[in-house]
Write a protein that holds these residues in place. Structure first.
Motif, short mmCIF file in Angstrom:
data_model
loop_
_atom_site.label_atom_id
_atom_site.label_comp_id
_atom_site.label_asym_id
_atom_site.label_seq_id
_atom_site.Cartn_x
_atom_site.Cartn_y
_atom_site.Cartn_z
N LEU A 14 0.73 -1.21 -0.05
CA LEU A 14 -0.10 0.04 0.18
C LEU A 14 1.01 1.42 0.00
O LEU A 14 0.86 2.15 -1.07
N ILE A 15 1.67 1.47 0.98
CA ILE A 15 2.66 2.41 1.01
C ILE A 15 3.70 2.68 -0.01
O ILE A 15 3.95 3.84 -0.72
N GLY A 16 4.50 1.55 -0.32
CA GLY A 16 5.41 1.76 -1.22
C GLY A 16 4.83 2.19 -2.62
O GLY A 16 5.41 2.75 -3.37
N ASP A 36 10.48 -6.01 -3.95
CA ASP A 36 9.60 -6.69 -2.92
C ASP A 36 10.13 -8.16 -2.94
O ASP A 36 10.43 -8.66 -3.64
N ALA A 37 9.81 -8.66 -1.70
CA ALA A 37 10.61 -10.07 -1.39
C ALA A 37 9.37 -11.17 -1.73
O ALA A 37 9.74 -12.11 -2.06
N CYS A 71 9.71 0.10 3.01
CA CYS A 71 8.11 0.44 3.05
C CYS A 71 7.95 -1.12 3.44
O CYS A 71 6.72 -1.23 3.05
N ALA A 124 -0.71 8.57 6.93
CA ALA A 124 -1.80 8.55 6.13
C ALA A 124 -1.86 6.88 5.64
O ALA A 124 -1.00 6.47 5.17
N MET A 233 1.13 -6.12 10.19
CA MET A 233 1.68 -4.88 10.21
C MET A 233 1.21 -4.45 11.52
O MET A 233 2.24 -3.90 12.26
N1 LIG Z 1 -0.96 0.88 5.94
C1 LIG Z 1 -1.14 1.84 6.43
O1 LIG Z 1 -2.04 2.69 6.62
C2 LIG Z 1 0.32 2.67 6.64
C3 LIG Z 1 1.29 1.67 7.27
N2 LIG Z 1 2.44 2.33 7.27
C4 LIG Z 1 3.81 1.47 7.48
O2 LIG Z 1 4.18 1.27 6.18
C5 LIG Z 1 4.93 0.15 6.17
C6 LIG Z 1 4.29 -0.82 5.06
O3 LIG Z 1 2.92 -0.83 5.03
P1 LIG Z 1 1.74 -1.50 4.16
O4 LIG Z 1 2.42 -0.56 2.78
O5 LIG Z 1 0.64 -0.79 4.68
O6 LIG Z 1 2.04 -2.90 4.06
P2 LIG Z 1 1.78 -3.98 2.84
O7 LIG Z 1 1.56 -4.96 3.57
O8 LIG Z 1 0.68 -3.47 1.89
O9 LIG Z 1 3.18 -3.98 2.13
C7 LIG Z 1 4.18 -4.48 2.80
C8 LIG Z 1 5.08 -5.08 1.53
O10 LIG Z 1 6.45 -5.34 2.08
C9 LIG Z 1 6.72 -6.61 1.60
N3 LIG Z 1 8.15 -7.08 2.41
C10 LIG Z 1 7.95 -7.79 3.68
N4 LIG Z 1 9.03 -7.98 4.08
C11 LIG Z 1 9.92 -7.69 3.15
C12 LIG Z 1 11.49 -7.74 2.93
N5 LIG Z 1 12.32 -8.33 3.94
N6 LIG Z 1 12.06 -7.25 1.84
C13 LIG Z 1 11.31 -6.75 0.78
N7 LIG Z 1 9.73 -6.59 1.06
C14 LIG Z 1 9.18 -7.17 1.95
C15 LIG Z 1 5.70 -7.39 1.53
O11 LIG Z 1 5.60 -8.55 0.45
C16 LIG Z 1 4.76 -6.32 1.17
O12 LIG Z 1 4.49 -6.34 -0.43
C17 LIG Z 1 4.79 -0.51 7.40
O13 LIG Z 1 5.87 -0.64 8.37
C18 LIG Z 1 3.59 0.26 8.06
O14 LIG Z 1 3.83 0.51 9.76
C19 LIG Z 1 2.76 3.91 7.57
C20 LIG Z 1 1.49 4.45 7.33
C21 LIG Z 1 0.18 4.05 7.13
#
Ligand SMILES: NC(=O)C1=CN([C@@H]2O[C@H](COP(=O)(O)OP(=O)(O)OC[C@H]3O[C@@H](n4cnc5c(N)ncnc54)[C@H](O)[C@@H]3O)[C@@H](O)[C@H]2O)C=CC1
Ligand SMILES: O=C(O)C(=O)Cc1ccc(O)cc1
Length: 302
Positions: A14-16, A36-37, A71, A124, A233
């Motif tokens: 989502l964030i990346g 991404d992993a 991210c 956000a 998360m």
């Molecule tokens: N979801 C939200 O509303 C928000 C999230 N965040 C923070 O952003 C970060 C990401 O969250 P989201 O994008 O929501 O999660 P997400 O689950 O949508 O994406 C995370 C991605 O990281 C990948 N991943 C996991 N371990 C990995 C590694 N070792 N190397 C490479 N890729 C890896 C996963 O395959 C996944 O595609 C978290 O730290 C979260 O706390 C910050 C603000 C808002």
């Protein structure tokens, strides 16, 4: 001048993927590389053409980057940093978007000794995950909190701040420990309460699941949206911001007990005074233009 010319995003959920879309929209000349992993995520990002390059390893993604943004869930930050440590250029800035900050700064400093680390938290998001859930306007008029450690390079802080301003965010700088206390009460505890109340409702014996769904009035519906947030998360957020969350939870329990007592003793004035005070807080938020964009934030992008 652009703050960075070559940006690498590690973790394209989502964030990346929202950062990638927003960079494309606001800084189209930036060269974007992603890793991404998860191979399925890499394939989706390729198909959606969110990055110029999607690499097969973290190391290959950072090799000529001037900004690297992690991210990934906060519990995966250390592993993600260790994976790219050997290939990170000496003059690159490394940042992240984790929802908790002190522990992330600690693990990044340990994994990347000598690197310029400038953590950030865009306040956000939505309850959704994955690259298809992202959208370019996610950060518009939302806060991004930069949390540099002691002695961080002010020029690097400025460049990361400028990067987020270009994505549409309002930027604030804060100590990581202060960030964690503020977010414990404004974000982490509300998520814990949502996870609790939705579980409580679904465990009731005398009320059926279909009644819960059918009669869920506004308040409960909003809780179900929050309680649909990503389990990995949020597990990681609570484990990495343990002290601040436990402290806020203690205060919350005491305040809840006071309200419980007021109800039991029929102290209507106490309840009325409390609700009057909280109503004024909500009005203050709206007057400051910081209203929640909408409980269904992000759904228009489905
Ligand atoms: N979801 C939200 O509303 C928000 C999230 N965040 C923070 O952003 C970060 C990401 O969250 P989201 O994008 O929501 O999660 P997400 O689950 O949508 O994406 C995370 C991605 O990281 C990948 N991943 C996991 N371990 C990995 C590694 N070792 N190397 C490479 N890729 C890896 C996963 O395959 C996944 O595609 C978290 O730290 C979260 O706390 C910050 C603000 C808002
Ligand atoms: O979906 C919501 O209401 C959120 O609260 C999104 C969110 C989740 C985690 C963060 O660190 C920041 C924002």
């Amino acid at each position: 001048m652009l703050p960075f010319a070559r940006v690498t995003i590690i973790g394209l959920g989502l964030i990346g993927s929202s950062i990638a879309r927003a960079v494309r929209a606001h800084m189209p000349t930036v060269r974007l590389t992603g890793y991404d992993a998860d191979a399925d995520v890499r394939a989706t990002v390729d198909r959606l053409q969110l990055c110029d390059d999607v690499t097969e390893s973290a190391g290959a993604a950072v090799i000529d980057a001037d900004l690297v943004i992690l991210c990934v869930p906060v519990g995966a930050m250390a592993a993600a940093a260790a994976e790219l440590a050997g290939d990170l250029p000496a003059d690159a800035i490394i940042s992240d978007v984790g929802s908790s900050k002190a522990e992330v700064l600690r693990v990044l400093t340990e994994a990347l000794p000598g690197a310029t680390i400038i953590p950030a938290h865009p306040v956000a998001g939505t309850e959704r995950s994955g690259p298809e859930a992202g959208f370019a306007t996610l950060f518009h008029k939302r806060w991004c909190i930069i949390t540099p450690g002691h002695g961080a390079d002010p020029a690097a802080v400025q460049r990361v701040s400028e990067f987020w301003r270009r994505l549409g965010a309002d930027v604030e700088t804060m100590a990581p420990e202060h960030h964690d206390r503020v977010l414990a009460v404004t974000s982490h505890l509300p998520h814990l309460i949502a996870y609790t109340i939705v579980g409580t409702a679904s465990d009731l014996e005398e009320v059926t699941q279909s009644e819960v769904i059918k009669y869920s009035a506004g308040g409960f519906r909003d809780f179900t949206r929050i309680a649909a947030s990503d389990p990995t998360m949020w597990r990681d957020v609570f484990l990495t911001n343990r002290e601040a969350v436990l402290d806020m939870l203690q205060r919350f329990s005491e305040d809840l007990t006071a309200l419980q007592r007021a109800i039991r003793l029929g102290k209507g004035d106490d309840l009325f005074d409390h609700f009057t005070r909280t109503r004024a807080i909500r009005r203050g938020i709206i007057e400051q233009g910081q209203d929640d964009p909408a409980p269904d934030f992000g759904r228009s992008h489905e």
